[in-house]
Design a protein around this motif. Structure first.
Motif, PDB file in Angstrom:
ATOM      1  N   SER A 180       0.869  -1.185   0.000  1.00 19.85           N
ATOM      2  CA  SER A 180       0.000   0.000   0.000  1.00 19.85           C
ATOM      3  C   SER A 180       0.905   1.234   0.000  1.00 19.85           C
ATOM      4  O   SER A 180       2.088   1.169   0.373  1.00 19.85           O
ATOM      5  CB  SER A 180      -0.914   0.010   1.230  1.00 19.85           C
ATOM      6  OG  SER A 180      -0.191   0.405   2.386  1.00 19.85           O
ATOM      7  N   ASN A 226       0.879   3.685   1.980  1.00 21.72           N
ATOM      8  CA  ASN A 226       1.330   4.015   3.332  1.00 21.72           C
ATOM      9  C   ASN A 226       2.334   3.017   3.900  1.00 21.72           C
ATOM     10  O   ASN A 226       3.057   3.331   4.849  1.00 21.72           O
ATOM     11  CB  ASN A 226       0.117   4.146   4.266  1.00 21.72           C
ATOM     12  CG  ASN A 226      -0.738   5.334   3.868  1.00 21.72           C
ATOM     13  OD1 ASN A 226      -0.219   6.403   3.551  1.00 21.72           O
ATOM     14  ND2 ASN A 226      -2.050   5.155   3.838  1.00 21.72           N
ATOM     15  N   ARG A 274       6.040   4.275   3.805  1.00 21.29           N
ATOM     16  CA  ARG A 274       6.532   5.104   4.911  1.00 21.29           C
ATOM     17  C   ARG A 274       7.059   4.224   6.047  1.00 21.29           C
ATOM     18  O   ARG A 274       8.116   4.464   6.621  1.00 21.29           O
ATOM     19  CB  ARG A 274       5.411   6.027   5.398  1.00 21.29           C
ATOM     20  CG  ARG A 274       5.719   6.810   6.650  1.00 21.29           C
ATOM     21  CD  ARG A 274       6.818   7.845   6.395  1.00 21.29           C
ATOM     22  NE  ARG A 274       7.305   8.392   7.648  1.00 21.29           N
ATOM     23  CZ  ARG A 274       6.778   9.449   8.273  1.00 21.29           C
ATOM     24  NH1 ARG A 274       5.768  10.087   7.722  1.00 21.29           N
ATOM     25  NH2 ARG A 274       7.282   9.875   9.406  1.00 21.29           N
ATOM     26  N   VAL A 275       6.298   3.163   6.347  1.00 17.70           N
ATOM     27  CA  VAL A 275       6.694   2.289   7.455  1.00 17.70           C
ATOM     28  C   VAL A 275       7.934   1.469   7.076  1.00 17.70           C
ATOM     29  O   VAL A 275       8.827   1.252   7.902  1.00 17.70           O
ATOM     30  CB  VAL A 275       5.516   1.378   7.877  1.00 17.70           C
ATOM     31  CG1 VAL A 275       5.914   0.488   9.040  1.00 17.70           C
ATOM     32  CG2 VAL A 275       4.308   2.223   8.270  1.00 17.70           C
ATOM     33  N   SER A 322      -3.106  -3.099   8.585  1.00 14.84           N
ATOM     34  CA  SER A 322      -3.478  -1.925   9.383  1.00 14.84           C
ATOM     35  C   SER A 322      -4.968  -1.955   9.700  1.00 14.84           C
ATOM     36  O   SER A 322      -5.749  -2.665   9.052  1.00 14.84           O
ATOM     37  CB  SER A 322      -3.150  -0.649   8.609  1.00 14.84           C
ATOM     38  OG  SER A 322      -4.103  -0.490   7.574  1.00 14.84           O
ATOM     39  N   GLY A 328      -6.908   0.459   9.105  1.00 17.98           N
ATOM     40  CA  GLY A 328      -7.568   1.075   7.955  1.00 17.98           C
ATOM     41  C   GLY A 328      -7.892   0.047   6.887  1.00 17.98           C
ATOM     42  O   GLY A 328      -9.016  -0.009   6.367  1.00 17.98           O
ATOM     43  N   THR A 329      -6.903  -0.791   6.556  1.00 13.56           N
ATOM     44  CA  THR A 329      -7.149  -1.826   5.540  1.00 13.56           C
ATOM     45  C   THR A 329      -8.118  -2.875   6.066  1.00 13.56           C
ATOM     46  O   THR A 329      -8.979  -3.368   5.329  1.00 13.56           O
ATOM     47  CB  THR A 329      -5.810  -2.450   5.091  1.00 13.56           C
ATOM     48  OG1 THR A 329      -5.061  -1.450   4.390  1.00 13.56           O
ATOM     49  CG2 THR A 329      -6.016  -3.639   4.170  1.00 13.56           C
TER      50      THR A 329
HETATM   51  C1  LIG Z   1       5.626   4.236  11.698  1.00 17.53           C
HETATM   52  C2  LIG Z   1       4.140   3.997  11.603  1.00 17.53           C
HETATM   53  C3  LIG Z   1       3.582   2.924  12.264  1.00 17.53           C
HETATM   54  C4  LIG Z   1       2.215   2.664  12.205  1.00 17.53           C
HETATM   55  N1  LIG Z   1       1.715   1.561  12.839  1.00 17.53           N
HETATM   56  C5  LIG Z   1       0.403   1.250  12.701  1.00 17.53           C
HETATM   57  C6  LIG Z   1      -0.095   0.048  13.273  1.00 17.53           C
HETATM   58  O1  LIG Z   1       0.612  -0.719  13.902  1.00 17.53           O
HETATM   59  N2  LIG Z   1      -1.390  -0.262  13.041  1.00 17.53           N
HETATM   60  C7  LIG Z   1      -2.237   0.548  12.313  1.00 17.53           C
HETATM   61  O2  LIG Z   1      -3.397   0.214  12.133  1.00 17.53           O
HETATM   62  N3  LIG Z   1      -1.769   1.725  11.768  1.00 17.53           N
HETATM   63  C8  LIG Z   1      -0.483   2.079  11.944  1.00 17.53           C
HETATM   64  N4  LIG Z   1       0.000   3.241  11.372  1.00 17.53           N
HETATM   65  C9  LIG Z   1      -0.944   4.125  10.679  1.00 17.53           C
HETATM   66  C10 LIG Z   1      -1.246   3.654   9.265  1.00 17.53           C
HETATM   67  O3  LIG Z   1      -0.078   3.698   8.468  1.00 17.53           O
HETATM   68  C11 LIG Z   1      -2.325   4.589   8.644  1.00 17.53           C
HETATM   69  O4  LIG Z   1      -3.557   4.413   9.341  1.00 17.53           O
HETATM   70  C12 LIG Z   1      -2.527   4.367   7.177  1.00 17.53           C
HETATM   71  O5  LIG Z   1      -3.563   5.203   6.712  1.00 17.53           O
HETATM   72  C13 LIG Z   1      -2.853   2.918   6.805  1.00 17.53           C
HETATM   73  O6  LIG Z   1      -3.011   2.863   5.396  1.00 17.53           O
HETATM   74  P1  LIG Z   1      -3.022   1.489   4.596  1.00 17.53           P
HETATM   75  O7  LIG Z   1      -3.892   0.556   5.353  1.00 17.53           O
HETATM   76  O8  LIG Z   1      -3.607   1.857   3.271  1.00 17.53           O
HETATM   77  O9  LIG Z   1      -1.624   1.027   4.458  1.00 17.53           O
HETATM   78  C14 LIG Z   1       1.364   3.531  11.446  1.00 17.53           C
HETATM   79  C15 LIG Z   1       1.938   4.625  10.766  1.00 17.53           C
HETATM   80  C16 LIG Z   1       3.300   4.864  10.855  1.00 17.53           C
HETATM   81  C17 LIG Z   1       3.886   6.027  10.116  1.00 17.53           C
END
Ligand SMILES: Cc1cc2nc3c(=O)[nH]c(=O)nc-3n(C[C@H](O)[C@H](O)[C@H](O)COP(=O)(O)O)c2cc1C
Length: 196
Positions: A37, A39, A42-43, A96, A98-99
């Motif tokens: 994804s 996002n 970034r991680v 995550s 969100g997903t």
């Molecule tokens: C370093 C870092 C760690 C994160 N860890 C989590 C996590 O453990 N669980 C989670 O749900 N979101 C975490 N987030 C937030 C998600 O990246 C964010 O909600 C993002 O919109 C998820 O998008 P995606 O599901 O499309 O990848 C983290 C963000 C960052 C920058």
């Protein structure tokens, strides 16, 4: 086997790297569709020091990919977006909140969410390795919704009874548990045998 591995923006990129490395050398696996994804990038940079989406697989595998192919999360026309593609299952690692929400509520608004939707409708294995702490009620409800639709909620909670020496070993053992769950038991997987 033909598998889809998605990585999202939750913490735990080390698990996904271990997963890709295990599948790349597993003779039972012919193709791995890898979908990061936006996002997750970034991680990946924060946790593994791996920057950008170009050459991502090579950086994670430490060499050229033989059976893993990278797909864009915005490519909703990719093969795995269709139930006609003969997939053997999908793992979202880490997943995550969100997903999880998108999958649990059938949004199908990205390749990851659509491929997961397809896995559920075709009754194929879908493993969601959720990662957050603590969980709120929305997270808990979404996990229940996804589980009721057929997904396996396989939280990123590694074991300690195997005395892992570092996070890579912890990740390898955790990934072995996921793969055993979908019918790919791994060599070197720790098996608890208290009577020996
Ligand atoms: C370093 C870092 C760690 C994160 N860890 C989590 C996590 O453990 N669980 C989670 O749900 N979101 C975490 N987030 C937030 C998600 O990246 C964010 O909600 C993002 O919109 C998820 O998008 P995606 O599901 O499309 O990848 C983290 C963000 C960052 C920058």
């Amino acid at each position: 086997m033909d598998l889809t591995i998605a990585i999202t923006g939750a913490s735990g990129a080390v698990f996904c790297r271990a997963m890709l490395c295990a599948l790349e050398v597993d003779a039972r696996v012919s193709r791995v569709h890898f979908v990061p994804s936006e996002n997750s990038l970034r991680v990946l940079a924060e946790e593994l020091g791996v920057a950008g989406r170009n050459g991502l697989l090579e950086k994670l595998l430490g060499g050229p990919a033989k059976k893993c192919v990278q797909l864009s999360d915005s490519d909703i026309g990719a093969s795995i977006a269709s139930g006609s593609h003969p997939s053997n299952g999908m793992i979202v690692l880490p997943c995550s909140m969100g997903t999880l929400a998108a999958i649990a509520n059938g949004l199908a608004n990205s390749l990851i969410a659509r491929a997961a939707d397809v896995a559920l409708k075709e009754r194929r294995p879908l493993v969601l390795c959720v990662r957050e702490t603590p969980f709120n009620r929305i997270h808990l409800r979404n996990m229940t919704l996804a589980a009721e639709a057929g997904a396996t909620i396989f939280p990123c909670i590694p074991a300690f009874y195997n005395h892992p020496v570092d996070s890579d070993e912890m990740a390898r053992q955790f990934v072995s548990r996921i793969l055993a769950h979908i019918g790919l038991p791994q060599p070197g997987a720790y098996i608890w045998k208290p009577e020996e």
